[in-house]
Design an enzyme around this catalytic site. Sequence first.
Site, short mmCIF file in Angstrom:
data_model
loop_
_atom_site.label_atom_id
_atom_site.label_comp_id
_atom_site.label_asym_id
_atom_site.label_seq_id
_atom_site.Cartn_x
_atom_site.Cartn_y
_atom_site.Cartn_z
N SER A 121 48.41 42.35 44.52
CA SER A 121 47.67 41.65 43.48
C SER A 121 48.09 42.15 42.10
O SER A 121 48.70 43.20 41.97
CB SER A 121 46.16 41.84 43.68
OG SER A 121 45.42 41.05 42.78
N LYS A 171 43.44 41.42 51.23
CA LYS A 171 43.98 40.53 50.20
C LYS A 171 43.48 39.10 50.40
O LYS A 171 43.23 38.38 49.42
CB LYS A 171 45.51 40.56 50.22
CG LYS A 171 46.18 39.67 49.17
CD LYS A 171 45.75 40.00 47.76
CE LYS A 171 46.68 39.43 46.69
NZ LYS A 171 47.08 38.06 46.81
N HIS A 174 40.06 39.08 49.01
CA HIS A 174 40.25 39.19 47.56
C HIS A 174 40.53 37.82 46.95
O HIS A 174 39.95 37.42 45.94
CB HIS A 174 41.40 40.16 47.27
CG HIS A 174 42.03 40.04 45.92
ND1 HIS A 174 42.90 39.01 45.58
CD2 HIS A 174 41.94 40.81 44.82
CE1 HIS A 174 43.31 39.16 44.33
NE2 HIS A 174 42.73 40.24 43.85
N ASN A 175 41.43 37.06 47.59
CA ASN A 175 41.77 35.74 47.05
C ASN A 175 40.62 34.76 47.20
O ASN A 175 40.44 33.89 46.35
CB ASN A 175 43.03 35.20 47.74
CG ASN A 175 44.29 35.86 47.21
OD1 ASN A 175 44.24 36.94 46.62
ND2 ASN A 175 45.42 35.22 47.42
N GLU A 178 38.46 35.47 44.38
CA GLU A 178 39.11 34.90 43.19
C GLU A 178 38.82 33.41 43.07
O GLU A 178 38.55 32.91 41.97
CB GLU A 178 40.62 35.15 43.28
CG GLU A 178 41.45 34.55 42.16
CD GLU A 178 42.93 34.62 42.45
OE1 GLU A 178 43.60 33.58 42.41
OE2 GLU A 178 43.41 35.73 42.77
#
Length: 305
Positions: A121, A171, A174-175, A178
């Site tokens: 990231s 991840k 995380h996305n 986001e």
Amino acid sequence: MQVGLVGLGRMGFNLALNMVDHGHQVVAYNRSPEKTREAGKFGVTGVHSLEELVAKLLPRRVVWLMLPAGEAVEETVQALAGLLSRGDIIIDGGNSHYRDTRRRYQELADRGLHLADSGTSGGIEGARRGICAMVGADADTFSYLEPLFADLSLPAGYLHTGPTGSGHFVKMVHNGIEYGMLEALGEGFEILARGPFDLDLAEVARVLAHGSVIRGWLVELLAGALAANPRLEGIKDVVHSSGEGLWTAKTALDLGIPAPVITASVFARYRSEQAESLAAKVIAALRHEFGAHPVESPAPGDCGW
């Protein structure tokens, strides 16, 4: 450390320069030779095939992939598996689904090879100046790679998340987060823009980036984007879905965890990609049928659905 890098897209190219800045020897392969030649101007050794890349690396070889998730990663991993030697390491630095990563880990382990996954990231600037890395790997593999991640990451910006697959899992979520954050910013600033006050949205974003509860890099980026282009002219209102938000929503469903914000943000992206919505037309038609509510006619030249 000597590193083979496959993929010189926006992230991969800047990551290669980051590696060179920290004294690592980078041997890079990219499908289009123009990027390889460009990277050569910055001290990267360019090659024209995976075979040539592997031949230039000294054991214990480390090959870092910065490729789109899916077929490109699958084909490259399979090709490298036939070229590398026992003990060599492949790092998947893209956004592969963690289940694919776990499968590939086992397939490579059966051949004496190691797979680490790095959820990467920080965007293009992060790739150049310091990433945030979420690394899944066996303990021994991570120990071998840790100096590399320490160099490429911001201070305190890397974590050994656990076994291979865990980095991509972190991840992925995380996305998904986001997605929700971006949707909230978009909706909030549309309300600000359409409200009763003549607001300078760039200045609103700027002040929110300094000390507010929602301060952060995304708000800073929004302030910069609005300062450069106050009406966001030339930007079509289409937001593509790269997949990780959907994966996160599906995982939440599999685990029985309510994730309405992330899930709604995925649907909002799908809606933005539609030239027109049959669902909205159905609703408009039904409202007209039961309540004689007015419907809007298509613009001249619009052939309809």
